[in-house]
Scaffold this motif. Structure first.
Motif, PDB file in Angstrom:
ATOM      1  N   THR A 109       0.829  -1.205   0.000  1.00 40.12           N
ATOM      2  CA  THR A 109       0.000   0.000   0.000  1.00 40.12           C
ATOM      3  C   THR A 109       0.863   1.255   0.000  1.00 40.12           C
ATOM      4  O   THR A 109       0.552   2.241  -0.677  1.00 40.12           O
ATOM      5  CB  THR A 109      -0.931   0.008   1.219  1.00 40.12           C
ATOM      6  OG1 THR A 109      -1.762  -1.160   1.162  1.00 40.12           O
ATOM      7  CG2 THR A 109      -1.812   1.245   1.250  1.00 40.12           C
TER       8      THR A 109
ATOM      9  N   GLU B  87      -2.916  10.643  -0.861  1.00 41.65           N
ATOM     10  CA  GLU B  87      -4.326  10.343  -0.686  1.00 41.65           C
ATOM     11  C   GLU B  87      -4.675   8.942  -1.178  1.00 41.65           C
ATOM     12  O   GLU B  87      -5.486   8.245  -0.570  1.00 41.65           O
ATOM     13  CB  GLU B  87      -5.179  11.381  -1.434  1.00 41.65           C
ATOM     14  CG  GLU B  87      -6.678  11.180  -1.301  1.00 41.65           C
ATOM     15  CD  GLU B  87      -7.172  11.303   0.131  1.00 41.65           C
ATOM     16  OE1 GLU B  87      -8.268  10.786   0.426  1.00 41.65           O
ATOM     17  OE2 GLU B  87      -6.470  11.925   0.960  1.00 41.65           O
ATOM     18  N   GLU B  88      -4.042   8.508  -2.257  1.00 42.66           N
ATOM     19  CA  GLU B  88      -4.330   7.183  -2.793  1.00 42.66           C
ATOM     20  C   GLU B  88      -3.980   6.092  -1.790  1.00 42.66           C
ATOM     21  O   GLU B  88      -4.752   5.159  -1.569  1.00 42.66           O
ATOM     22  CB  GLU B  88      -3.556   6.964  -4.096  1.00 42.66           C
ATOM     23  CG  GLU B  88      -3.874   5.639  -4.783  1.00 42.66           C
ATOM     24  CD  GLU B  88      -3.135   5.472  -6.101  1.00 42.66           C
ATOM     25  OE1 GLU B  88      -3.144   4.356  -6.648  1.00 42.66           O
ATOM     26  OE2 GLU B  88      -2.555   6.469  -6.575  1.00 42.66           O
TER      27      GLU B  88
ATOM     28  N   VAL C 242      -6.440   6.201   1.288  1.00 48.18           N
ATOM     29  CA  VAL C 242      -7.739   5.587   0.994  1.00 48.18           C
ATOM     30  C   VAL C 242      -7.599   4.071   0.878  1.00 48.18           C
ATOM     31  O   VAL C 242      -8.407   3.313   1.429  1.00 48.18           O
ATOM     32  CB  VAL C 242      -8.327   6.175  -0.303  1.00 48.18           C
ATOM     33  CG1 VAL C 242      -9.582   5.406  -0.725  1.00 48.18           C
ATOM     34  CG2 VAL C 242      -8.655   7.648  -0.117  1.00 48.18           C
ATOM     35  N   ALA C 243      -6.566   3.615   0.180  1.00 45.32           N
ATOM     36  CA  ALA C 243      -6.362   2.178   0.001  1.00 45.32           C
ATOM     37  C   ALA C 243      -6.176   1.467   1.340  1.00 45.32           C
ATOM     38  O   ALA C 243      -6.622   0.329   1.509  1.00 45.32           O
ATOM     39  CB  ALA C 243      -5.148   1.927  -0.896  1.00 45.32           C
TER      40      ALA C 243
END
Length: 389
Positions: free
Chosen positions: A260, A357-358, A361-362
């Protein structure tokens, strides 16, 4: 945010897509730790067609197979509780804050597991010593493990100091969040500096006039607890701040491991740890590494961490059971030497916000995606794959 409990004879659920978050309910408001994360899971789960609620295992009633489930009411902006059927899939985010609460939690969860087959999203890692011993048997991984020995009294620490330049880093085998760690650093005048974190994660510092005094203080600090001794690695930024790296490994909806993100956690110059619970801050990995190692070497280190993380989670899963996510901590000495420090089967999420942000969120979405893939499988297959957890 107020919390309410709605008394009702009706028991709700279970629904086909439902996830129970294991917590330790207390008299606080909100009534459990990590409420912000659980709230986020609840809101994301709703978007994915999944009902998410939190419960403490000691609220389980074997008579009607129900628990006191806490759900976030977005309209009222508050937590509400109601009796719900015990879910078939649970995600452990409980943080017992005392030995008594740990015993209560384990006893209650054990009672459920003795009566019901539930899918636990994550297996539990044993203490740090056993994880170290297992990884040390793998030749490709052992080169990344710092020398480690069990603390067995004053004489063992004295021997360690003689072999490791009069310094040592002591950590409890069952500790977390950087609590109760202790560093010993010998000075040229024969005195020894002690620095660490207490059980509430508050910093501490002492100066001992002699090594003998330091050994006695360290022994009293450890008491009857199990501790590991490691070298005091030179893992500081050019500004003298301690830092480490957290790699978050999670399974995607296909059940495959994915990285992640990798974040750097930086502590204050006076601290011996970089843990966020101890006041550290999270920064993007590249921003922290490039000034110290240059762009090329920083890229190589991050690629090495990514490859190493895949190997480590595979070995952990082979040995200790099935996992949905694992946090892996690394250290890099000023020489550029990479070390694996420890694994965490209940990783936090705060550091991922620094990655982007990716990744943030993940970090919350992936556990839900993985849960949904489990719930959509035929029931017999679910039990066959997970009942050993």
């Amino acid at each position: 945010m107020p919390a309410t409990f709605q008394a009702s004879r009706a028991i709700i659920g279970p629904t086909p897509s439902e996830l129970g978050i294991l917590v330790c309910e207390r008299g606080n408001c909100p009534p459990f730790a990590e409420s912000r994360y659980v709230k986020r899971l609840s809101l994301l789960g709703r978007q994915m067609g999944m009902r998410v609620f939190a419960f403490s295992p000691w609220t389980w009633s074997p008579e009607d197979d129900s628990v006191k489930g806490w759900s976030w009411n977005e309209t009222r902006r508050q937590w509400q509780a109601e009796r719900r059927r015990l879910p078939s899939v649970v995600y452990d985010r409980a943080w017992p804050d005392s030995n008594e609460e740990k015993r209560r939690y384990r006893h209650a969860l054990g009672a459920i597991q003795a009566s019901r087959r539930i899918v636990c999203l994550n297996a539990h890692l044993p203490h740090k010593g056993k994880v170290y011993e297992m990884l040390a048997r793998d030749r490709t991984l052992s080169v990344y493990l710092p020398p480690t020995a069990k603390y067995e009294g004053i004489s063992s620490l004295a021997s360690w100091l003689r072999k490791h330049d009069r310094s040592a880093f002591l950590k409890p085998v069952g500790g977390s969040q950087g609590k109760r760690v202790l560093a010993l650093t010998g000075r040229q005048d024969g005195s020894v500096a002690l620095a660490g974190r207490d059980e509430r994660n508050r910093p501490l510092a002492r100066s001992c006039g002699s090594e003998a005094e330091a050994l006695r203080r360290a022994d009293r600090w450890i008491g009857g607890r199990s501790y590991l001794m490691q070298p005091l690695l030179d893992m500081r930024t050019p500004a003298g701040e301690p830092y480490d790296l957290r790699a978050l490994m999670q399974k995607n909806r296909r059940g495959r491991w994915t990285l992640t993100g990798i974040a750097v956690r930086v502590g204050s110059p006076s601290s011996v740890t970089a843990n966020l619970h101890g006041g550290g801050k999270a920064v993007p990995a590249e921003a922290a590494l490039v000034p110290q190692f240059g762009e090329r070497r920083s890229g190589e280190l991050l690629e090495e961490i990514a490859a190493l993380s895949s190997s480590i989670v595979a070995r952990l899963e082979q040995t200790f059971g099935r996992f949905a996510e694992i946090g892996l901590d690394y250290g890099i000495e000023r020489s550029g030497k990479l070390w694996f420090l420890e694994a965490n089967s209940k990783p936090g999420r705060a550091a991922m916000s620094s990655v982007g942000e990716e990744a943030a969120v993940a970090a919350a979405v992936l556990p839900l995606s993985y849960v949904k893939s489990i719930l959509l499988r035929p029931p017999g297959r679910v039990i066959h794959e997970f009942d050993h957890l």
